[in-house]
Design an enzyme around this catalytic site. Structure first.
Site, mmCIF file in Angstrom:
data_model
loop_
_atom_site.group_PDB
_atom_site.id
_atom_site.type_symbol
_atom_site.label_atom_id
_atom_site.label_comp_id
_atom_site.label_asym_id
_atom_site.label_seq_id
_atom_site.Cartn_x
_atom_site.Cartn_y
_atom_site.Cartn_z
ATOM 1 N N HIS A 99 118.714 5.429 112.936
ATOM 2 C CA HIS A 99 117.252 4.669 113.452
ATOM 3 C C HIS A 99 116.479 4.020 112.270
ATOM 4 C CE1 HIS A 99 115.901 8.878 113.600
ATOM 5 N NE2 HIS A 99 114.825 8.435 113.247
ATOM 6 N N HIS A 101 112.942 3.067 110.977
ATOM 7 C CA HIS A 101 111.583 2.924 111.474
ATOM 8 C C HIS A 101 110.826 1.760 110.953
ATOM 9 C CE1 HIS A 101 110.706 7.181 112.401
ATOM 10 N NE2 HIS A 101 111.635 7.342 111.758
HETATM 11 P P1 AMP Z 1 113.023 10.900 112.529
HETATM 12 O O1 AMP Z 1 114.228 11.365 113.080
HETATM 13 O O2 AMP Z 1 112.136 11.953 111.589
HETATM 14 O O3 AMP Z 1 113.321 9.511 111.471
HETATM 15 O O4 AMP Z 1 112.165 10.397 113.531
HETATM 16 C C1 AMP Z 1 112.574 10.260 115.025
HETATM 17 C C2 AMP Z 1 111.260 9.316 115.663
HETATM 18 O O5 AMP Z 1 111.992 9.440 117.130
HETATM 19 C C3 AMP Z 1 110.040 9.970 115.702
HETATM 20 O O6 AMP Z 1 109.015 9.202 115.004
HETATM 21 C C4 AMP Z 1 109.582 10.495 117.119
HETATM 22 O O7 AMP Z 1 108.202 9.917 117.345
HETATM 23 C C5 AMP Z 1 110.544 9.424 117.789
HETATM 24 N N1 AMP Z 1 110.803 9.458 119.039
HETATM 25 C C6 AMP Z 1 111.275 10.917 119.603
HETATM 26 N N2 AMP Z 1 111.452 10.727 120.791
HETATM 27 C C7 AMP Z 1 111.319 9.722 121.143
HETATM 28 C C8 AMP Z 1 111.376 8.759 122.499
HETATM 29 N N3 AMP Z 1 111.808 9.350 123.631
HETATM 30 N N4 AMP Z 1 111.185 7.510 122.639
HETATM 31 C C9 AMP Z 1 110.598 7.116 121.266
HETATM 32 N N5 AMP Z 1 110.139 7.522 120.279
HETATM 33 C C10 AMP Z 1 110.884 8.973 120.273
#
Ligand code: AMP
Ligand code: ZN
Length: 133
Positions: A99, A101
């Protein structure tokens, strides 16, 4: 990868605030946003992170990220946009489905740049050599 949270968002098993979808990608609002409009762009096909993802899909993904970033910037009138990827646990990745951001930034949002450290020119030279090898 049926225990993957983002695969479940792709399949619709888990709801999300979708803002964009095409054949290969989905974009939805991050549930714990830095600022409102903080968006995650994901490939529909599971991969662990961008380092593991196939090149052709990675190329397509950056175009999608650019388009959505421009849309976020104009619609939310942000002062700037951070585009970032956390790869692997050591870099803060907590969801192991690729993903990117997209974070709309505002002059007074209180976020600061990451801290920097001091190094010698020898450190820089040695490090550059290691990476180039
Ligand atoms: P990272 O793996 O640290 O890059 O970040 C994962 C991101 O996914 C975090 O910013 C979470 O807030 C986001 N996240 C986790 N679960 C969900 C969800 N169900 N819907 C939307 N965002 C999510
Ligand atoms: Zn997945």
């Amino acid at each position: 990868m049926n225990d993957c949270l983002f695969c479940k968002i792709v399949s619709g098993e888990i709801p999300s605030y979708k803002i964009y979808e095409d054949e290969d990608f989905l974009a939805f609002l991050d549930i714990n946003p830095v600022n409102l409009g903080h968006t995650l762009v994901i490939p529909k096909k599971h991969s662990t992170n961008i380092l593991e993802m196939e090149d052709e899909l990675s190329k397509k993904m950056i175009i999608v990220v650019k388009k959505i970033s421009q849309k976020i910037k104009t619609s939310l009138k942000s002062d700037g946009i951070n585009i970032l990827i956390n790869n692997e646990a050591g870099a803060g990745q907590i969801i192991f489905h690729t993903h990117i951001h997209i974070i709309p930034r505002f002059k007074d949002d209180g976020l600061q740049h990451w801290p920097s450290k001091k190094f010698t020119s020898e450190d820089f030279l040695k490090t550059a050599e290691k990476i180039k090898k």
